[in-house]
Design a protein around this motif. Structure first.
Motif, mmCIF file in Angstrom:
data_model
loop_
_atom_site.group_PDB
_atom_site.id
_atom_site.type_symbol
_atom_site.label_atom_id
_atom_site.label_comp_id
_atom_site.label_asym_id
_atom_site.label_seq_id
_atom_site.Cartn_x
_atom_site.Cartn_y
_atom_site.Cartn_z
ATOM 1 N N ASP A 156 9.982 75.603 -16.770
ATOM 2 C CA ASP A 156 10.592 75.270 -15.478
ATOM 3 C C ASP A 156 11.550 76.357 -14.997
ATOM 4 O O ASP A 156 11.980 76.328 -13.845
ATOM 5 C CB ASP A 156 11.339 73.937 -15.580
ATOM 6 N N HIS A 158 14.684 76.935 -15.602
ATOM 7 C CA HIS A 158 16.038 76.534 -15.237
ATOM 8 C C HIS A 158 17.032 77.444 -15.950
ATOM 9 O O HIS A 158 16.874 77.746 -17.137
ATOM 10 C CB HIS A 158 16.306 75.079 -15.638
ATOM 11 N N TRP A 188 17.393 68.804 -8.363
ATOM 12 C CA TRP A 188 18.086 70.037 -8.005
ATOM 13 C C TRP A 188 17.096 71.133 -7.626
ATOM 14 O O TRP A 188 17.299 71.854 -6.654
ATOM 15 C CB TRP A 188 18.963 70.501 -9.167
ATOM 16 N N LYS A 189 16.033 71.257 -8.418
ATOM 17 C CA LYS A 189 15.035 72.291 -8.125
ATOM 18 C C LYS A 189 14.340 72.009 -6.804
ATOM 19 O O LYS A 189 14.093 72.922 -6.006
ATOM 20 C CB LYS A 189 14.015 72.367 -9.264
ATOM 21 N N LYS A 190 14.039 70.740 -6.542
ATOM 22 C CA LYS A 190 13.380 70.343 -5.303
ATOM 23 C C LYS A 190 14.253 70.656 -4.091
ATOM 24 O O LYS A 190 13.746 71.006 -3.020
ATOM 25 C CB LYS A 190 13.043 68.847 -5.342
ATOM 26 N N LYS A 194 20.447 76.251 -7.259
ATOM 27 C CA LYS A 194 20.272 77.323 -8.241
ATOM 28 C C LYS A 194 21.572 77.785 -8.882
ATOM 29 O O LYS A 194 21.549 78.527 -9.857
ATOM 30 C CB LYS A 194 19.584 78.525 -7.580
#
Length: 233
Positions: A156, A158, A188-190, A194
């Protein structure tokens, strides 16, 4: 020193050599003779002598022209110096030495060093991340949890700092489990989160809405209450 001699000294100018190259020519695979020979080529080109002969270069050093020729051949084969064919304004072809291959090697070495330093920092952060998770959970992580943590980093992509922030969010919300943390990271990623500051602002926004709507129960800590956002809903 006579005035004429001093003026000649000043007119010869100075040769600028990158300090990084001076400190790392050995790491680039050069020995002292090779490095000094390249500096002399650089000096010749700077003064307008773009294709000095081995004899001219050797006169500046403590080597014979034959040894100078051998060193030059080695530097050409190994890609530290190049010979370019060019045309003058009368369409007459001529050759000149180019140190662009040396600069390219130096830049590549700098980039590799930077990348190695970044990878080392990331590795240290990852090791530290496992320790922090085990401290928060109060036990060693299970194989499944270790695999999940590894997937967040490797698949992913992260940032370890973001994973640490998601762990903190789970602790604040009283939902200390990997499913909850995974959901936070997904959200958060959606939403393009970052950085730590973005994550903090995102969490504060939901808690502010929570306080206004009273749709979730607050977590009690002593006399104060800390509202949390249920990321699983």
């Amino acid at each position: 020193m006579k005035k004429e001699q001093f003026m000649q000294f000043m007119e010869e100018g100075n040769l600028t050599v990158p300090k990084y190259l001076l400190n790392n020519y050995v790491n680039l695979g050069l020995n002292e003779k090779e490095f000094l020979l390249l500096l002399h080529i650089h000096s010749f080109v700077e003064t307008g002598i773009i294709f000095p002969t081995p004899m001219e270069i050797a006169e500046k050093m403590t080597i014979e022209p034959s040894e100078c020729m051998e060193i030059l051949r080695h530097l050409l084969q190994k890609g530290y110096v190049g010979i370019n064919d060019e045309m003058d304004e009368y369409s007459i072809k001529y050759e000149r030495y180019s140190l662009q291959p040396l600069w390219e090697k130096m830049i590549q070495f700098m980039m590799n060093q930077s990348n190695e330093s970044y990878q080392q920092t990331q590795h240290e952060q990852e090791i530290n991340l496992y320790t922090i998770f085990e401290q928060e959970f109060g036990r060693p992580l299970s194989p499944f949890e270790c695999e999940s943590l590894s997937m967040w980093i490797d698949q992913d992509h992260h940032d370890p700092l973001i994973i640490k922030a998601a762990l903190r969010e789970a602790v604040i919300s009283g939902k200390l489990n990997f499913r909850y943390i995974d959901r936070i990271l997904f959200e958060w990623k959606k939403n393009g989160i970052k950085t730590i500051s973005q994550a903090n602002e995102y969490g504060k926004k939901f808690r502010k809405n929570q306080q206004k709507t009273h749709t979730t129960q607050p977590k009690k800590t002593g006399n104060n209450t800390i509202p949390f956002y249920n990321w699983l809903e």
